[in-house]
Design an enzyme around this catalytic site. Sequence first.
Site, PDB file in Angstrom:
ATOM      1  N   GLU A  49      34.017  35.791 -22.405  1.00 38.59           N
ATOM      2  CA  GLU A  49      33.773  37.152 -22.900  1.00 38.59           C
ATOM      3  C   GLU A  49      34.056  37.299 -24.392  1.00 38.59           C
ATOM      4  O   GLU A  49      33.540  38.223 -25.028  1.00 38.59           O
ATOM      5  CB  GLU A  49      34.577  38.170 -22.073  1.00 38.59           C
ATOM      6  N   ASP A  84      26.564  41.447 -11.790  1.00 40.27           N
ATOM      7  CA  ASP A  84      26.342  41.387 -10.333  1.00 40.27           C
ATOM      8  C   ASP A  84      26.369  42.806  -9.775  1.00 40.27           C
ATOM      9  O   ASP A  84      26.657  43.753 -10.495  1.00 40.27           O
ATOM     10  CB  ASP A  84      27.435  40.537  -9.661  1.00 40.27           C
TER      11      ASP A  84
HETATM   12  C1  4EZ Z   1      36.787  41.201 -13.902  1.00 41.03           C
HETATM   13  N1  4EZ Z   1      35.530  40.531 -14.028  1.00 41.03           N
HETATM   14  C2  4EZ Z   1      35.341  39.509 -12.985  1.00 41.03           C
HETATM   15  C3  4EZ Z   1      36.243  38.341 -13.010  1.00 41.03           C
HETATM   16  C4  4EZ Z   1      35.889  37.353 -11.927  1.00 41.03           C
HETATM   17  C5  4EZ Z   1      36.015  34.916 -11.256  1.00 41.03           C
HETATM   18  C6  4EZ Z   1      36.543  33.581 -11.703  1.00 41.03           C
HETATM   19  C7  4EZ Z   1      34.381  41.460 -14.100  1.00 41.03           C
HETATM   20  C8  4EZ Z   1      33.568  41.638 -12.848  1.00 41.03           C
HETATM   21  C9  4EZ Z   1      34.015  42.122 -11.628  1.00 41.03           C
HETATM   22  N2  4EZ Z   1      35.228  42.547 -11.203  1.00 41.03           N
HETATM   23  C10 4EZ Z   1      32.246  41.321 -12.709  1.00 41.03           C
HETATM   24  N3  4EZ Z   1      31.848  41.606 -11.444  1.00 41.03           N
HETATM   25  C11 4EZ Z   1      32.899  42.093 -10.753  1.00 41.03           C
HETATM   26  C12 4EZ Z   1      33.082  42.506  -9.420  1.00 41.03           C
HETATM   27  N4  4EZ Z   1      32.076  42.480  -8.549  1.00 41.03           N
HETATM   28  N5  4EZ Z   1      34.304  42.937  -9.039  1.00 41.03           N
HETATM   29  C13 4EZ Z   1      35.336  42.957  -9.924  1.00 41.03           C
HETATM   30  O1  4EZ Z   1      36.933  42.205 -14.815  1.00 41.03           O
HETATM   31  C14 4EZ Z   1      36.463  36.006 -12.173  1.00 41.03           C
END
Ligand code: 4EZ
Length: 231
Positions: free
Chosen positions: A12, A196
Site C-alpha cells: 500500500e 474485493d
Molecule cells: C485490511 N485490508 C485487508 C488485509 C488482508 C491478507 C494478508 C483491506 C481489505 C479488507 N479488510 C480489503 N478487503 C477486505 C475485506 N474483505 N475485509 C477486511 O485493511 C491481508
Amino acid sequence: MKIAIMGAMPEEIAPILEKIGNYTTTEYAGNKYYEAKYKNVDLIIAYSKIGKVFSTLTATTMIEHFGAQKLLFSGVAGAVSPDLRVGDLIVATKLAQHDLDISAFGHPFGYVPEGSVYVDADKEMIAISKEVAQSMGKKIKEGIIATGDQFVANEARKNWILENFKADALEMEGGSVAVVCNALDVPFFILRAISDAADMDASFSFDAFLETSALESAEFVMQMVDRIIEK
Ligand code: 4EZ
C-alpha cells in the site's frame, strides 16, 4: 508542515516510496518509518501492519513521535455498496468500528461510553479530493467505512455491517486511525481502492487485485498531497 502518509501493508505504500525516491529509514516501536523532503514539506511514511491495534500504534507514533500535522491513509478495501467495483475509489466521510460490541448492555454496536459510533474525516481534505478527482478525470465515491479486526469474506457478515453501520466499504485500520487523529486533533483523510467484495471470493479477489488497487489509491493520495502543498 509535516504530512503523514500511512498504509497497512507494504504494497500500500510501495508506490508512494517509489515516487518520492529519496528517503531515510528510521526504526521505531517495531516498525520502519520513512522520512523525506517533498517539494517544501516533510513527509513521514509508514505501513503499520494489518489491524486496528497496529494501525493505532503507527498513527499515534507518526503524530506524537514524528510530529505529523495531517494524516492521509492509502490502501485497499472490501466493497459493501453494490455501486463499488474492483479498482473504484472510496473516500471516507466517517468511520466506525464494526467489531466493537457492548450491546449486552443495550449500547449500539460500535459504541462505548465517552466514544462515538462514527468519527468524521476532515472536511477540507474531502473537498480537496473532489478537486483532485475532477482534475484527474476520476470518479470517487464518498461514503462510510466500517473497520474491524476481521478479513470479511462472508455475505452474511457483510450484510450485517451494511445494516448496522450503513457502510459502503470495509477494512481493518481506518476506524482506529480515525479515533487517534480525532483525539489528537490531527486532520485525517482515508482513501481506499476496492480489491474485493467481502464475499466468498474475497481472498482470491484480494490476492489478484491488491497491487493494482493499492496503486490506484496511492496515485490519488500523492495528487492530494501535491494539491495540499499548493494551497
Ligand atoms: C485490511 N485490508 C485487508 C488485509 C488482508 C491478507 C494478508 C483491506 C481489505 C479488507 N479488510 C480489503 N478487503 C477486505 C475485506 N474483505 N475485509 C477486511 O485493511 C491481508
